[in-house]
Design a protein around this motif. Sequence first.
Motif, PDB file in Angstrom:
ATOM      1  N   GLY A  27      30.998 -64.575 -56.434  1.00  0.00           N
ATOM      2  CA  GLY A  27      29.588 -64.393 -56.148  1.00  0.00           C
ATOM      3  C   GLY A  27      29.040 -63.036 -56.526  1.00  0.00           C
ATOM      4  N   GLU A  28      29.846 -62.217 -57.239  1.00  0.00           N
ATOM      5  CA  GLU A  28      29.409 -60.879 -57.615  1.00  0.00           C
ATOM      6  C   GLU A  28      29.429 -60.726 -59.130  1.00  0.00           C
ATOM      7  N   ASN A  29      28.933 -59.593 -59.613  1.00  0.00           N
ATOM      8  CA  ASN A  29      28.819 -59.377 -61.051  1.00  0.00           C
ATOM      9  C   ASN A  29      29.875 -58.432 -61.607  1.00  0.00           C
ATOM     10  N   ILE A  30      30.958 -58.230 -60.869  1.00  0.00           N
ATOM     11  CA  ILE A  30      32.098 -57.454 -61.343  1.00  0.00           C
ATOM     12  C   ILE A  30      33.363 -58.267 -61.124  1.00  0.00           C
ATOM     13  N   SER A  31      34.467 -57.850 -61.738  1.00  0.00           N
ATOM     14  CA  SER A  31      35.732 -58.569 -61.562  1.00  0.00           C
ATOM     15  C   SER A  31      36.372 -58.194 -60.229  1.00  0.00           C
ATOM     16  N   GLN A  32      37.332 -59.016 -59.805  1.00  0.00           N
ATOM     17  CA  GLN A  32      38.039 -58.729 -58.566  1.00  0.00           C
ATOM     18  C   GLN A  32      38.810 -57.409 -58.662  1.00  0.00           C
ATOM     19  N   LEU A  33      39.395 -57.122 -59.822  1.00  0.00           N
ATOM     20  CA  LEU A  33      40.127 -55.869 -59.993  1.00  0.00           C
ATOM     21  C   LEU A  33      39.186 -54.673 -59.913  1.00  0.00           C
ATOM     22  N   GLU A  34      38.031 -54.770 -60.550  1.00  0.00           N
ATOM     23  CA  GLU A  34      37.054 -53.681 -60.463  1.00  0.00           C
ATOM     24  C   GLU A  34      36.661 -53.426 -59.009  1.00  0.00           C
ATOM     25  N   HIS A  35      36.469 -54.501 -58.271  1.00  0.00           N
ATOM     26  CA  HIS A  35      36.129 -54.395 -56.852  1.00  0.00           C
ATOM     27  C   HIS A  35      37.225 -53.667 -56.079  1.00  0.00           C
ATOM     28  N   SER A  36      38.474 -54.065 -56.310  1.00  0.00           N
ATOM     29  CA  SER A  36      39.600 -53.452 -55.605  1.00  0.00           C
ATOM     30  C   SER A  36      39.735 -51.976 -55.946  1.00  0.00           C
ATOM     31  N   LEU A  37      39.567 -51.632 -57.215  1.00  0.00           N
ATOM     32  CA  LEU A  37      39.677 -50.237 -57.647  1.00  0.00           C
ATOM     33  C   LEU A  37      38.545 -49.386 -57.079  1.00  0.00           C
TER      34      LEU A  37
END
Length: 213
Positions: A27-37
């Motif tokens: 539901g967001e406009n970034i990847s899961q890895l970007e979110h975690s970082l």
Amino acid sequence: MNFEISNQVVDTVFKVLIDGSKQDYIGENISQLEHSLQAAAQALETKADDETILAALLHDIGQFATSADQKQMICDTSALAELDPTNSTTTSPNSTISVGVTGHERIGAEYLRKLGFSNKVAQLVESHVPVKRYLTGKDHSYYESLSGASKLSLKYQGGPFTPEQVKEFEEDPLFELKVQVRKWDDAAKVVGLEVPDLESYRQMAVDHLMNKR
């Protein structure tokens, strides 16, 4: 745990995160890895201890450290569009979307415990959904600040805490730290933000596994 085994464990965990980055962050406009970082970078900037930084980095690992048939939280895209009309994932009518893996916080915590991460790391990972329930029960304006996907997943996660549950949660010895990890999680959704890469956390993770008591 010696260096070689610790490094192999970190390889395994990082591969899970990297493979997860091939999927969009729900539901967001970034990847899961970007979110975690981004979550980890915030912890790093505040000079949090290593366990807290690693928990921020790994808080969503339960989304991916699961079997292929792990139960998903599925909803209509129309429901997400109603809550967040600007979201690009809602453009296809009459379709469904996953807003996450059911119980991913518990799955992630248990996965990390089995790999040798400390109980504190696991507790912080396991707490980020209960904290969401706590904050929505404590302050309705927090609910309004959530993304559409996060509002939808809340329904599957038990909804806001009751006043009694709020009071009980505030007695947790790690209460303030758990809330802080959740706040980093909420803020980690910035498109194009440059932060330290995954490999920059390798030595921290290896040292943690080698020195855990």
